[in-house]
Design a protein around this motif. Structure first.
Motif, mmCIF file in Angstrom:
data_model
loop_
_atom_site.group_PDB
_atom_site.id
_atom_site.type_symbol
_atom_site.label_atom_id
_atom_site.label_comp_id
_atom_site.label_asym_id
_atom_site.label_seq_id
_atom_site.Cartn_x
_atom_site.Cartn_y
_atom_site.Cartn_z
ATOM 1 N N VAL A 43 -3.124 -24.536 -37.980
ATOM 2 C CA VAL A 43 -3.174 -23.085 -37.785
ATOM 3 C C VAL A 43 -3.249 -22.744 -36.300
ATOM 4 C CG1 VAL A 43 -4.578 -21.026 -38.186
ATOM 5 C CG2 VAL A 43 -4.126 -22.602 -40.051
ATOM 6 N N TYR A 44 -4.085 -23.425 -35.560
ATOM 7 C CA TYR A 44 -4.228 -23.157 -34.134
ATOM 8 C C TYR A 44 -2.901 -23.386 -33.415
ATOM 9 C CZ TYR A 44 -6.403 -22.990 -29.523
ATOM 10 O OH TYR A 44 -6.745 -22.646 -28.243
ATOM 11 N N ASP A 55 -7.464 -15.950 -25.947
ATOM 12 C CA ASP A 55 -8.467 -14.891 -25.873
ATOM 13 C C ASP A 55 -8.483 -13.992 -27.104
ATOM 14 O OD1 ASP A 55 -5.981 -13.882 -25.341
ATOM 15 O OD2 ASP A 55 -6.664 -12.471 -23.811
ATOM 16 N N SER A 56 -7.590 -14.257 -28.051
ATOM 17 C CA SER A 56 -7.521 -13.450 -29.269
ATOM 18 C C SER A 56 -8.544 -13.943 -30.297
ATOM 19 C CB SER A 56 -6.126 -13.516 -29.881
ATOM 20 O OG SER A 56 -6.100 -12.862 -31.126
ATOM 21 N N VAL A 57 -9.321 -13.014 -30.824
ATOM 22 C CA VAL A 57 -10.314 -13.373 -31.836
ATOM 23 C C VAL A 57 -9.633 -13.836 -33.120
ATOM 24 C CG1 VAL A 57 -10.611 -11.062 -32.788
ATOM 25 C CG2 VAL A 57 -12.498 -12.665 -32.864
ATOM 26 N N LEU A 59 -7.045 -15.735 -33.474
ATOM 27 C CA LEU A 59 -6.745 -17.162 -33.373
ATOM 28 C C LEU A 59 -7.945 -17.987 -33.809
ATOM 29 C CD1 LEU A 59 -4.876 -19.486 -32.279
ATOM 30 C CD2 LEU A 59 -6.125 -19.238 -30.146
ATOM 31 N N TRP A 60 -9.113 -17.612 -33.345
ATOM 32 C CA TRP A 60 -10.322 -18.366 -33.648
ATOM 33 C C TRP A 60 -10.770 -18.159 -35.095
ATOM 34 C CZ3 TRP A 60 -11.393 -22.045 -30.403
ATOM 35 C CH2 TRP A 60 -10.891 -21.936 -29.118
ATOM 36 N N LEU A 61 -10.686 -16.934 -35.571
ATOM 37 C CA LEU A 61 -11.075 -16.676 -36.964
ATOM 38 C C LEU A 61 -10.161 -17.406 -37.934
ATOM 39 C CD1 LEU A 61 -11.992 -12.886 -36.921
ATOM 40 C CD2 LEU A 61 -13.535 -14.835 -37.119
ATOM 41 N N ALA A 62 -8.872 -17.336 -37.688
ATOM 42 C CA ALA A 62 -7.919 -17.980 -38.600
ATOM 43 C C ALA A 62 -8.027 -19.498 -38.540
ATOM 44 C CB ALA A 62 -6.497 -17.544 -38.261
ATOM 45 N N SER A 63 -8.145 -20.039 -37.329
ATOM 46 C CA SER A 63 -8.142 -21.494 -37.229
ATOM 47 C C SER A 63 -9.464 -22.119 -37.664
ATOM 48 C CB SER A 63 -7.799 -21.933 -35.800
ATOM 49 O OG SER A 63 -8.759 -21.500 -34.889
ATOM 50 N N VAL A 64 -10.579 -21.491 -37.355
ATOM 51 C CA VAL A 64 -11.871 -22.103 -37.696
ATOM 52 C C VAL A 64 -12.343 -21.650 -39.079
ATOM 53 C CG1 VAL A 64 -14.271 -22.371 -37.011
ATOM 54 C CG2 VAL A 64 -12.499 -22.365 -35.276
ATOM 55 N N LEU A 65 -12.569 -20.371 -39.238
ATOM 56 C CA LEU A 65 -13.111 -19.887 -40.516
ATOM 57 C C LEU A 65 -12.083 -19.946 -41.643
ATOM 58 C CD1 LEU A 65 -15.250 -16.852 -39.319
ATOM 59 C CD2 LEU A 65 -15.962 -19.200 -39.773
ATOM 60 N N GLY A 66 -10.838 -19.630 -41.333
ATOM 61 C CA GLY A 66 -9.798 -19.682 -42.362
ATOM 62 C C GLY A 66 -9.581 -21.088 -42.891
#
Length: 95
Positions: A43-44, A55-57, A59-66
């Motif tokens: 995903v990342y 710097d986009s939130v 990216l982090w939400l999708a790659s880690v939490l998703g």
């Protein structure tokens, strides 16, 4: 280098998800963290190729939490399949 933060976060949350999901005796200890880490990498990388910045939130939400959410869902499905498979095998053997 930021991808390492996403992978470490997904792996750590995958470990936590492993202990929160029942049926641990039916799967390996590394299953959920491995799925979460692999999905986080995909995903990342995919979002980076699509132009989403570090710097986009999203990216982090999708790659880690998703990735952890999908890994948890896959783990629950694998445990359910294993329970059904074991019950079928026991019924076939008359146990």
């Amino acid at each position: 280098m930021y991808i390492l933060l996403a992978l470490i976060g997904a792996c750590a949350l995958g470990i936590a998800a492993h202990f929160m999901i029942g049926g641990r005796e039916l799967r390996g200890v590394a299953l959920t963290p491995a799925i979460a880490t692999a999905l986080a990498a995909l995903v990342y990388t995919g979002l980076q190729w699509l132009g989403v910045g570090e710097d986009s939130v999203w990216l982090w939400l999708a790659s880690v939490l998703g990735s952890v959410a999908v890994a948890a869902a896959l783990t629950v499905a694998i445990v359910a399949f294993r329970r059904r498979s074991d019950a079928t095998a026991k019924a076939a053997l008359g146990i």
